[in-house]
Enzyme design. Structure first.
Site, PDB file in Angstrom:
ATOM      1  N   ARG A   1       0.838  -1.206   0.000  1.00 43.17           N
ATOM      2  CA  ARG A   1       0.000   0.000   0.000  1.00 43.17           C
ATOM      3  C   ARG A   1       0.876   1.261   0.000  1.00 43.17           C
ATOM      4  O   ARG A   1       0.478   2.304  -0.504  1.00 43.17           O
ATOM      5  CB  ARG A   1      -0.981   0.013   1.177  1.00 43.17           C
ATOM      6  CG  ARG A   1      -1.858   1.274   1.222  1.00 43.17           C
ATOM      7  CD  ARG A   1      -3.177   1.088   1.953  1.00 43.17           C
ATOM      8  NE  ARG A   1      -3.016   0.519   3.274  1.00 43.17           N
ATOM      9  CZ  ARG A   1      -2.565   1.165   4.342  1.00 43.17           C
ATOM     10  NH1 ARG A   1      -2.223   2.436   4.271  1.00 43.17           N
ATOM     11  NH2 ARG A   1      -2.432   0.540   5.500  1.00 43.17           N
TER      12      ARG A   1
ATOM     13  N   TYR B   1     -14.316  17.823 -14.830  1.00 42.27           N
ATOM     14  CA  TYR B   1     -14.866  16.477 -14.929  1.00 42.27           C
ATOM     15  C   TYR B   1     -16.008  16.308 -13.916  1.00 42.27           C
ATOM     16  O   TYR B   1     -15.887  16.781 -12.773  1.00 42.27           O
ATOM     17  CB  TYR B   1     -13.726  15.478 -14.664  1.00 42.27           C
ATOM     18  CG  TYR B   1     -14.137  14.049 -14.687  1.00 42.27           C
ATOM     19  CD1 TYR B   1     -14.455  13.421 -15.889  1.00 42.27           C
ATOM     20  CD2 TYR B   1     -14.208  13.300 -13.508  1.00 42.27           C
ATOM     21  CE1 TYR B   1     -14.831  12.085 -15.911  1.00 42.27           C
ATOM     22  CE2 TYR B   1     -14.573  11.968 -13.523  1.00 42.27           C
ATOM     23  CZ  TYR B   1     -14.896  11.368 -14.722  1.00 42.27           C
ATOM     24  OH  TYR B   1     -15.264  10.050 -14.750  1.00 42.27           O
TER      25      TYR B   1
ATOM     26  N   ASP C   1      -5.516  19.468 -14.331  1.00 42.27           N
ATOM     27  CA  ASP C   1      -5.903  18.116 -14.761  1.00 42.27           C
ATOM     28  C   ASP C   1      -5.663  18.051 -16.267  1.00 42.27           C
ATOM     29  O   ASP C   1      -6.437  18.579 -17.059  1.00 42.27           O
ATOM     30  CB  ASP C   1      -7.373  17.863 -14.404  1.00 42.27           C
ATOM     31  CG  ASP C   1      -7.862  16.482 -14.870  1.00 42.27           C
ATOM     32  OD1 ASP C   1      -7.201  15.863 -15.723  1.00 42.27           O
ATOM     33  OD2 ASP C   1      -8.916  16.050 -14.384  1.00 42.27           O
TER      34      ASP C   1
ATOM     35  N   LYS D   1      -7.161   6.984 -19.336  1.00 39.18           N
ATOM     36  CA  LYS D   1      -7.431   7.507 -20.682  1.00 39.18           C
ATOM     37  C   LYS D   1      -6.185   7.334 -21.558  1.00 39.18           C
ATOM     38  O   LYS D   1      -5.722   6.226 -21.715  1.00 39.18           O
ATOM     39  CB  LYS D   1      -7.889   8.966 -20.553  1.00 39.18           C
ATOM     40  CG  LYS D   1      -8.915   9.203 -19.408  1.00 39.18           C
ATOM     41  CD  LYS D   1     -10.267   8.593 -19.659  1.00 39.18           C
ATOM     42  CE  LYS D   1     -11.200   8.603 -18.441  1.00 39.18           C
ATOM     43  NZ  LYS D   1     -11.464   9.866 -17.830  1.00 39.18           N
TER      44      LYS D   1
END
Ligand SMILES: *Cc1c(COP(=O)(O)O)cnc(C)c1O
Length: 387
Positions: free
Chosen positions: A54, A107, A177, A202
């Site tokens: 993690r 977004y 972004d 993406k």
């Protein structure tokens, strides 16, 4: 080295134990440290060395080195999704009472996170309608500003230079972004942004087979974001996804060149069609954001949107007759995708908000893939002929 070389070689070393040239996928949750003293040293951060996946995993670490080199950043962080990136950035860099600014539109998931969840941590939120609006009205106590240089779904352009200049005057951190352009076309850190982030789902992975998020910037900010993202929120990417993302990044430049080329051909074709009322494509000189992208980026990306003559019913006829374009949300895949934002990605907005944002019922968004442009154009032409 040049970007294309870095995209292949940065962060990649033959595996020290076997010489494996491709980055091995380290499927392990924990790492044996052998002695109590070594464990103590690793937890104290004294020895480089892995503890628990993690916090860090070698497959992900190699990918992070590659991405830091591509962004021109001290450090990059890879997490489980673009939304994990947005939340970690915001929780790490803001405190209760801080003012957070964002420039419309962002977004949909980001918008909802800011309004519905981040505000519960006690920040105040201001929404700006453009780069100019932000420059004119930015509040003196603004702590961070978040924006996208090419926005979804109408491909409105926000000029990073204007945002950076206005933010500097009030000492706000600039978060960009950059999912739509990728570091191949645009590197916002080089023109003064403090943090760049992406949905790695993406273009960066490029094959539509994973969910991932990326953050990059200078060490002082990245260490805070890394701690929140991995230790507190707990959103590491898995090693298999990290492997697929690094493999995708190796062909980023080749794919983007093909996306760019195809998008231009498709946009030029659509602009000449009588059943297309409007084409949104920043590569056209008539697009209001054309010059800002031309000045700051090395390409206009692979997204095109159109208004079909008529309303939802006509848009549906067009979409339902596409064969090569899949009707799906997301973008940046090698496959071409088509979606109807008003009834899908932007359905949660009120009708008035959609109208204000220019998301009309006849708007169709196209993510142009890397197929042969002639086949894409033939598919669009036959679907338009059905109207
Ligand atoms: C998809 C997307 C996100 C969210 O990323 P996920 O990987 O889906 O969590 C954030 N910003 C932009 C611009 C996006 O396109």
């Amino acid at each position: 080295m040049k970007f294309r070389t870095l995209s292949i070689h940065a962060g990649q070393q033959p595996d020290p134990s076997t010489g494996a040239l491709a980055t091995p996928v380290y499927f392990t949750s924990t790492f044996s440290y052998g002695t109590a003293e070594e464990g103590q040293a690793r937890f104290a951060g004294q020895n480089p060395g892995y503890i628990y996946s993690r916090f860090a995993n070698p497959t992900t670490a190699a990918l992070e080195q590659k991405l830091a080199a591509l962004e021109g950043a001290d450090e990059a962080l890879v997490v489980a999704s673009g939304m994990a990136a947005v939340s970690a950035i915001m929780y790490a860099l803001t405190n209760a009472g801080d003012e957070v600014a964002f420039i419309d539109p962002v977004y949909g998931g980001t918008d909802a996170f800011l309004r519905n969840t981040l505000t519960r941590a006690g920040v105040t939120l201001s929404r700006y309608s453009s780069d100019q609006d932000f420059a004119e009205r930015v509040k003196a106590n603004t702590k961070v500003v978040l924006f996208e240089p090419i926005t979804n779904p109408t491909l409105k352009v926000i000029d990073t230079r204007i945002v950076v200049e206005a933010a500097r005057k009030v000492g706000a951190l600039v978060i960009c972004d950059n999912t739509f352009l990728t570091p191949y076309l645009f590197r916002p850190l080089e023109i003064g942004a403090d943090i760049v982030m992406h949905s790695g789902t993406k273009y960066l992975s490029g094959h539509g087979d994973i969910i991932a998020g990326i953050v990059a910037g200078r060490s002082e900010l990245m260490q805070k974001i890394r701690t929140v993202a991995l230790k507190h929120i707990g959103s590491p990417i898995g090693p298999q996804e990290a492997y697929l993302l690094q493999r995708g990044v190796k062909t980023l430049t080749l794919r983007m060149d093909a996306h760019i080329d195809n998008a231009r051909k498709v946009a030029d074709f659509l602009a000449a069609q009588p059943k297309v009322a409007k084409v949104y494509y920043p590569g056209h000189a008539s697009h209001p954001g054309h010059q800002a992208i031309a000045d700051t980026a090395t390409g206009f990306g692979g997204m095109v949107a159109i208004d079909i003559e008529g309303g939802f019913a006509k848009a549906a006829v067009f979409l339902n007759n596409l064969h090569l374009f899949a009707q799906a949300v997301s973008l940046g895949d090698v496959e071409s995708l088509a979606c109807h934002p008003a009834s899908t990605t932007h359905a949660a907005m009120t009708a008035e908000d959609r109208q204000r944002a220019g998301v009309s019922d006849n708007l169709v968004r196209l993510s142009i893939g890397v197929e042969d442009a002639d086949d894409l154009i033939a598919d669009l032409a036959q679907a338009l002929a059905k109207l």
